[in-house]
Design an enzyme around this catalytic site. Sequence first.
Site, PDB file in Angstrom:
ATOM      1  N   HIS A 155      -8.692 -50.573 -38.622  1.00  0.00           N
ATOM      2  CA  HIS A 155      -9.542 -50.063 -37.683  1.00  0.00           C
ATOM      3  C   HIS A 155     -10.285 -51.116 -37.007  1.00  0.00           C
ATOM      4  CE1 HIS A 155     -10.452 -47.229 -34.451  1.00  0.00           C
ATOM      5  NE2 HIS A 155     -11.119 -46.209 -34.912  1.00  0.00           N
ATOM      6  N   GLN A 170     -13.017 -50.431 -33.965  1.00  0.00           N
ATOM      7  CA  GLN A 170     -14.242 -49.461 -34.519  1.00  0.00           C
ATOM      8  C   GLN A 170     -15.317 -50.327 -35.108  1.00  0.00           C
ATOM      9  OE1 GLN A 170     -15.039 -46.154 -34.886  1.00  0.00           O
ATOM     10  NE2 GLN A 170     -16.875 -46.994 -35.171  1.00  0.00           N
ATOM     11  N   ARG A 188      -2.052 -46.920 -31.285  1.00  0.00           N
ATOM     12  CA  ARG A 188      -2.614 -46.309 -32.410  1.00  0.00           C
ATOM     13  C   ARG A 188      -1.541 -45.503 -33.194  1.00  0.00           C
ATOM     14  NH1 ARG A 188      -7.634 -42.333 -33.211  1.00  0.00           N
ATOM     15  NH2 ARG A 188      -8.858 -44.308 -33.055  1.00  0.00           N
ATOM     16  N   CYS A 197     -18.098 -43.382 -38.454  1.00  0.00           N
ATOM     17  CA  CYS A 197     -17.235 -43.598 -36.700  1.00  0.00           C
ATOM     18  C   CYS A 197     -17.120 -42.705 -36.215  1.00  0.00           C
ATOM     19  CB  CYS A 197     -15.898 -44.415 -37.721  1.00  0.00           C
ATOM     20  SG  CYS A 197     -15.240 -43.330 -38.799  1.00  0.00           S
ATOM     21  N   ASP A 224     -17.028 -42.042 -43.800  1.00  0.00           N
ATOM     22  CA  ASP A 224     -15.949 -41.568 -42.995  1.00  0.00           C
ATOM     23  C   ASP A 224     -15.311 -40.504 -43.850  1.00  0.00           C
ATOM     24  OD1 ASP A 224     -14.014 -41.417 -41.148  1.00  0.00           O
ATOM     25  OD2 ASP A 224     -12.916 -43.178 -41.792  1.00  0.00           O
ATOM     26  N   ARG A 249     -18.518 -48.617 -29.023  1.00  0.00           N
ATOM     27  CA  ARG A 249     -17.087 -48.832 -28.798  1.00  0.00           C
ATOM     28  C   ARG A 249     -16.738 -49.408 -27.362  1.00  0.00           C
ATOM     29  NH1 ARG A 249     -13.748 -46.031 -32.043  1.00  0.00           N
ATOM     30  NH2 ARG A 249     -12.196 -47.531 -31.199  1.00  0.00           N
TER      31      ARG A 249
HETATM   32  N1  NVA Z   1     -10.309 -42.841 -41.245  1.00  0.00           N
HETATM   33  C1  NVA Z   1     -10.183 -41.972 -40.045  1.00  0.00           C
HETATM   34  C2  NVA Z   1     -10.735 -42.569 -38.985  1.00  0.00           C
HETATM   35  C3  NVA Z   1     -10.836 -41.689 -37.726  1.00  0.00           C
HETATM   36  C4  NVA Z   1     -11.272 -42.606 -36.560  1.00  0.00           C
HETATM   37  C5  NVA Z   1      -8.493 -41.850 -39.935  1.00  0.00           C
HETATM   38  O1  NVA Z   1      -7.930 -42.597 -39.904  1.00  0.00           O
HETATM   39  O2  NVA Z   1      -8.224 -40.492 -39.534  1.00  0.00           O
HETATM   40  N1   CP Z   2     -13.822 -43.619 -34.146  1.00  0.00           N
HETATM   41  C1   CP Z   2     -12.624 -43.138 -33.862  1.00  0.00           C
HETATM   42  O1   CP Z   2     -11.720 -44.243 -33.534  1.00  0.00           O
HETATM   43  O2   CP Z   2     -12.458 -41.896 -32.950  1.00  0.00           O
HETATM   44  P1   CP Z   2     -11.244 -41.378 -32.184  1.00  0.00           P
HETATM   45  O3   CP Z   2     -10.296 -41.014 -33.400  1.00  0.00           O
HETATM   46  O4   CP Z   2     -12.021 -40.161 -31.556  1.00  0.00           O
HETATM   47  O5   CP Z   2     -10.836 -42.421 -31.433  1.00  0.00           O
END
Ligand code: NVA
Ligand code: CP
Length: 308
Positions: free
Chosen positions: A129, A132, A102, A263, A223, A291
């Site tokens: 992502h 997800q 990540r 998400c 989101d 997930r």
């Molecule tokens: N769009 C959000 C998703 C988090 C799971 C982010 O990147 O922070």
């Molecule tokens: N939806 C998602 O990826 O959540 P987290 O950021 O908690 O992993």
Amino acid sequence: MAALIGRDLLSLADFSPTEVLELLQMASRLKSQKLRLRCHKVLGLLFSKASTRTRVSFTVAMYQLGGQVIDLNPNVTQVSRGEPVQDTARVLDRYLDILAIRTFAQQELEIFANYAKIPVINALTDLEHPCQVLADLMTVQECFGTFSGLTLTYVGDGNNVANSLVLGCALVGMNVRIATPNGFEPNAAIIETARLIAANKTEVLLTHDPEIATKGSHVIYTDVWASMGQEQEADNRMPIFQPYQVNEQLMSLAQSEAIVLHCLPAHRGEEITDEVMEGPQSRIWDQAENRMHAQKALLASILGAEEF
Ligand code: NVA
Ligand code: CP
């Protein structure tokens, strides 16, 4: 699924429609415990951004497969002290069987994948992502039993989740509409790829009008308005995104049997109201659970787990 053994998942477009559909089928059989798989391998989680769901669901999925997980928080590795990605990748390759990353730049993920021979999974970048969206598609299939004839509408920021959703919908043959403010559209190259995959058989629509996008839709998705790394922009974005809130008024335009997905984590009162999140159309908690099942299928397929 033999076709995925040893493969990376950097973008959802790395997988074919058949591979995605088979993965979803495997995930659902794992969830119902009609299928039991095991593989005694080691997964590394190298996360440079916060995570609850992805971290825990990957960890539990791997434990349930009989494997092990090492949480490689950059703060406790040499990554935070600037060890080059190329070097970290080649070293981790010698210890681990699979690595989920990540991070911010998709390019960093690609460098990891180039230098590590082991499979590399995108556990969220600024661009995509994909894990997800595997869970999201699984949730839609559970609710409607099909993708054919369905429309998914995403309302809000054209971010990583929106980008992977566009690809995911095109891959499984579902219409997708994305409603964003002007200047916050999804990635143009991803839209082009999704349109090639959809091949005029399903719709890939971009609009700035959330009402047009929501009308008659089966799945409403949103989101956060400012993703991780965009915290300083949050205040400026608030008035721009206000008309894109998923609330009961917007939901009244969707199909009566429409479901709502997010998400998570959510900013209640911003991109989604409390009423909608807690309301009868919300499938957000099933989505979060999925997930784990979807990623278990992914890990098992890539690592070649055996049935028992
Ligand atoms: N769009 C959000 C998703 C988090 C799971 C982010 O990147 O922070
Ligand atoms: N939806 C998602 O990826 O959540 P987290 O950021 O908690 O992993």
